[in-house]
Scaffold this motif. Structure first.
Motif, PDB file in Angstrom:
ATOM      1  N   ILE A  96       0.843  -1.196   0.000  1.00  0.00           N
ATOM      2  CA  ILE A  96       0.000   0.000   0.000  1.00  0.00           C
ATOM      3  C   ILE A  96       0.875   1.243   0.000  1.00  0.00           C
ATOM      4  O   ILE A  96       1.769   1.400   0.838  1.00  0.00           O
ATOM      5  CB  ILE A  96      -0.936  -0.004   1.225  1.00  0.00           C
ATOM      6  N   GLY A  97       0.630   2.109  -0.962  1.00  0.00           N
ATOM      7  CA  GLY A  97       1.397   3.343  -1.075  1.00  0.00           C
ATOM      8  C   GLY A  97       2.798   3.155  -1.627  1.00  0.00           C
ATOM      9  O   GLY A  97       3.572   4.111  -1.691  1.00  0.00           O
ATOM     10  N   SER A  98       3.120   1.937  -2.065  1.00  0.00           N
ATOM     11  CA  SER A  98       4.483   1.651  -2.522  1.00  0.00           C
ATOM     12  C   SER A  98       4.717   2.049  -3.966  1.00  0.00           C
ATOM     13  O   SER A  98       5.866   2.204  -4.400  1.00  0.00           O
ATOM     14  CB  SER A  98       4.774   0.150  -2.368  1.00  0.00           C
ATOM     15  N   GLY A  99       3.641   2.176  -4.737  1.00  0.00           N
ATOM     16  CA  GLY A  99       3.784   2.423  -6.162  1.00  0.00           C
ATOM     17  C   GLY A  99       4.020   1.153  -6.951  1.00  0.00           C
ATOM     18  O   GLY A  99       4.065   1.174  -8.181  1.00  0.00           O
ATOM     19  N   THR A 100       4.150   0.029  -6.257  1.00  0.00           N
ATOM     20  CA  THR A 100       4.304  -1.271  -6.911  1.00  0.00           C
ATOM     21  C   THR A 100       3.003  -2.051  -6.752  1.00  0.00           C
ATOM     22  O   THR A 100       2.646  -2.433  -5.631  1.00  0.00           O
ATOM     23  CB  THR A 100       5.449  -2.082  -6.277  1.00  0.00           C
ATOM     24  N   PRO A 101       2.268  -2.275  -7.824  1.00  0.00           N
ATOM     25  CA  PRO A 101       0.978  -2.951  -7.701  1.00  0.00           C
ATOM     26  C   PRO A 101       1.131  -4.432  -7.398  1.00  0.00           C
ATOM     27  O   PRO A 101       2.091  -5.071  -7.828  1.00  0.00           O
ATOM     28  CB  PRO A 101       0.343  -2.738  -9.087  1.00  0.00           C
ATOM     29  N   VAL A 102       0.184  -4.966  -6.670  1.00  0.00           N
ATOM     30  CA  VAL A 102       0.217  -6.384  -6.346  1.00  0.00           C
ATOM     31  C   VAL A 102       0.152  -7.225  -7.612  1.00  0.00           C
ATOM     32  O   VAL A 102       0.701  -8.328  -7.675  1.00  0.00           O
ATOM     33  CB  VAL A 102      -0.926  -6.744  -5.379  1.00  0.00           C
ATOM     34  N   SER A 103      -0.476  -6.701  -8.660  1.00  0.00           N
ATOM     35  CA  SER A 103      -0.569  -7.439  -9.922  1.00  0.00           C
ATOM     36  C   SER A 103       0.804  -7.685 -10.537  1.00  0.00           C
ATOM     37  O   SER A 103       0.977  -8.612 -11.333  1.00  0.00           O
ATOM     38  CB  SER A 103      -1.455  -6.680 -10.916  1.00  0.00           C
ATOM     39  N   LYS A 104       1.795  -6.862 -10.178  1.00  0.00           N
ATOM     40  CA  LYS A 104       3.162  -7.072 -10.641  1.00  0.00           C
ATOM     41  C   LYS A 104       4.012  -7.769  -9.582  1.00  0.00           C
ATOM     42  O   LYS A 104       4.810  -8.647  -9.885  1.00  0.00           O
ATOM     43  CB  LYS A 104       3.814  -5.737 -11.007  1.00  0.00           C
ATOM     44  N   ASP A 139     -17.755  -9.920  -5.990  1.00  0.00           N
ATOM     45  CA  ASP A 139     -16.705  -9.398  -6.860  1.00  0.00           C
ATOM     46  C   ASP A 139     -15.378  -9.319  -6.104  1.00  0.00           C
ATOM     47  O   ASP A 139     -15.359  -9.167  -4.878  1.00  0.00           O
ATOM     48  CB  ASP A 139     -17.060  -8.002  -7.372  1.00  0.00           C
ATOM     49  N   VAL A 140     -14.291  -9.376  -6.850  1.00  0.00           N
ATOM     50  CA  VAL A 140     -12.964  -9.236  -6.262  1.00  0.00           C
ATOM     51  C   VAL A 140     -12.295  -7.998  -6.847  1.00  0.00           C
ATOM     52  O   VAL A 140     -12.239  -7.822  -8.068  1.00  0.00           O
ATOM     53  CB  VAL A 140     -12.088 -10.473  -6.531  1.00  0.00           C
ATOM     54  N   TYR A 141     -11.823  -7.124  -5.965  1.00  0.00           N
ATOM     55  CA  TYR A 141     -11.083  -5.929  -6.370  1.00  0.00           C
ATOM     56  C   TYR A 141      -9.616  -6.111  -6.011  1.00  0.00           C
ATOM     57  O   TYR A 141      -9.266  -6.883  -5.129  1.00  0.00           O
ATOM     58  CB  TYR A 141     -11.623  -4.680  -5.665  1.00  0.00           C
ATOM     59  N   CYS A 142      -8.785  -5.361  -6.702  1.00  0.00           N
ATOM     60  CA  CYS A 142      -7.350  -5.428  -6.492  1.00  0.00           C
ATOM     61  C   CYS A 142      -6.869  -4.087  -5.964  1.00  0.00           C
ATOM     62  O   CYS A 142      -7.169  -3.044  -6.558  1.00  0.00           O
ATOM     63  CB  CYS A 142      -6.664  -5.761  -7.822  1.00  0.00           C
ATOM     64  N   GLY A 143      -6.163  -4.095  -4.853  1.00  0.00           N
ATOM     65  CA  GLY A 143      -5.670  -2.853  -4.284  1.00  0.00           C
ATOM     66  C   GLY A 143      -4.182  -2.930  -4.021  1.00  0.00           C
ATOM     67  O   GLY A 143      -3.531  -3.934  -4.319  1.00  0.00           O
ATOM     68  N   ASP A 181       3.132  -9.749  -7.061  1.00  0.00           N
ATOM     69  CA  ASP A 181       2.757 -11.138  -6.812  1.00  0.00           C
ATOM     70  C   ASP A 181       1.390 -11.403  -7.428  1.00  0.00           C
ATOM     71  O   ASP A 181       0.380 -11.458  -6.722  1.00  0.00           O
ATOM     72  CB  ASP A 181       2.739 -11.416  -5.305  1.00  0.00           C
ATOM     73  N   PRO A 182       1.334 -11.576  -8.753  1.00  0.00           N
ATOM     74  CA  PRO A 182       0.040 -11.776  -9.419  1.00  0.00           C
ATOM     75  C   PRO A 182      -0.729 -12.990  -8.926  1.00  0.00           C
ATOM     76  O   PRO A 182      -1.958 -13.015  -9.000  1.00  0.00           O
ATOM     77  CB  PRO A 182       0.414 -11.909 -10.899  1.00  0.00           C
ATOM     78  N   ASP A 183      -0.017 -13.987  -8.395  1.00  0.00           N
ATOM     79  CA  ASP A 183      -0.718 -15.180  -7.911  1.00  0.00           C
ATOM     80  C   ASP A 183      -1.656 -14.851  -6.750  1.00  0.00           C
ATOM     81  O   ASP A 183      -2.662 -15.544  -6.554  1.00  0.00           O
ATOM     82  CB  ASP A 183       0.288 -16.248  -7.470  1.00  0.00           C
ATOM     83  N   ILE A 184      -1.317 -13.821  -5.969  1.00  0.00           N
ATOM     84  CA  ILE A 184      -2.206 -13.440  -4.872  1.00  0.00           C
ATOM     85  C   ILE A 184      -3.567 -13.013  -5.430  1.00  0.00           C
ATOM     86  O   ILE A 184      -4.618 -13.355  -4.881  1.00  0.00           O
ATOM     87  CB  ILE A 184      -1.586 -12.306  -4.029  1.00  0.00           C
ATOM     88  N   VAL A 185      -3.562 -12.276  -6.529  1.00  0.00           N
ATOM     89  CA  VAL A 185      -4.827 -11.833  -7.126  1.00  0.00           C
ATOM     90  C   VAL A 185      -5.583 -13.025  -7.695  1.00  0.00           C
ATOM     91  O   VAL A 185      -6.781 -13.192  -7.453  1.00  0.00           O
ATOM     92  CB  VAL A 185      -4.573 -10.783  -8.221  1.00  0.00           C
ATOM     93  N   ARG A 186      -4.878 -13.874  -8.445  1.00  0.00           N
ATOM     94  CA  ARG A 186      -5.537 -15.062  -9.011  1.00  0.00           C
ATOM     95  C   ARG A 186      -6.125 -15.935  -7.905  1.00  0.00           C
ATOM     96  O   ARG A 186      -7.260 -16.399  -7.989  1.00  0.00           O
ATOM     97  CB  ARG A 186      -4.525 -15.884  -9.822  1.00  0.00           C
TER      98      ARG A 186
END
Length: 213
Positions: A137-145, A166-170, A147-152
């Protein structure tokens, strides 16, 4: 895609950000703003979809310092964010806050750190859950980059409990590329804060977020 901009307690004019959101023309994204409770009415008056940053698990009565669902609704909010990593709740309180939101017909999103917590949150029956590793959070590095497996895995976890949630990504979302990546991983929305709340030009920042959609 749903885009929820959490203004937290940043020293930013919430009406300026709300007006910027209202000015962004995008048929592919639905933008909502979550201001401080004291600013809900001013933000709602701009016509932008307005969310409360929190609702307390209380009804009318002796609850000094609480955010009453009915008061937030009277001010113009239509949804609420719950259990953000900066305002953690016990499971029973999340359940109570969801009941409070249900009383006033709010849309709801419960934040969680990881897929296991997403599974528990989804079981409570919110409209959405958001996976947000707190270290990003606030790092400028999205979780999708990062650790994309966390989102999946979060998407799979929610679907295993209730496919209607629904699932959102933050965490770290700041560009249109981040939003597209979140969508490709199965998310149906994103949460962000500093990428817009701290931007010199919030309208341009929001346009950059949704234009790639």
């Amino acid at each position: 895609m749903f885009v929820l901009v959490n203004l937290k307690a940043y020293p930013r004019d919430p009406v300026e950000v709300a007006e910027a959101a209202a000015s962004v023309d995008s048929g592919a994204a639905e933008i909502a703003i979550a201001p401080q409770t004291a600013h809900i009415d001013a933000v709602a008056e701009t016509g932008v979809q307005t969310w409360a940053q929190h609702l307390s698990p209380v009804e009318h009565g002796s609850h000094t310092g609480s955010t009453l669902a009915e008061a937030a609704a009277d001010a113009g909010a239509t949804g609420t964010l719950l259990n953000h990593s900066e305002n953690r709740l016990k499971l029973a309180d999340i359940d109570g806050s969801l009941d409070a939101a249900d009383r006033v017909g709010f849309d709801t999103c419960v934040c969680a750190n990881n897929p296991d917590q997403i599974r528990a949150a989804a079981a409570l029956g919110p409209d959405a859950v958001a996976v947000e590793p707190p270290e990003l959070i606030g790092s400028g590095t999205p979780v999708s980059k990062a650790d994309p497996d966390i989102v999946r895995d979060a998407v799979e976890a929610a679907e295993s409990v209730d496919p209607t949630v629904d699932v959102y990504c933050g965490a770290g979302i700041s560009t249109g590329e981040d939003v597209v990546a979140a969508r490709e991983l199965g998310a149906e929305g994103v949460l962000l804060a500093s990428g817009v709340a701290k931007a010199d030009d919030p309208a341009a920042a929001l346009a950059d977020l949704v234009d790639p959609l």
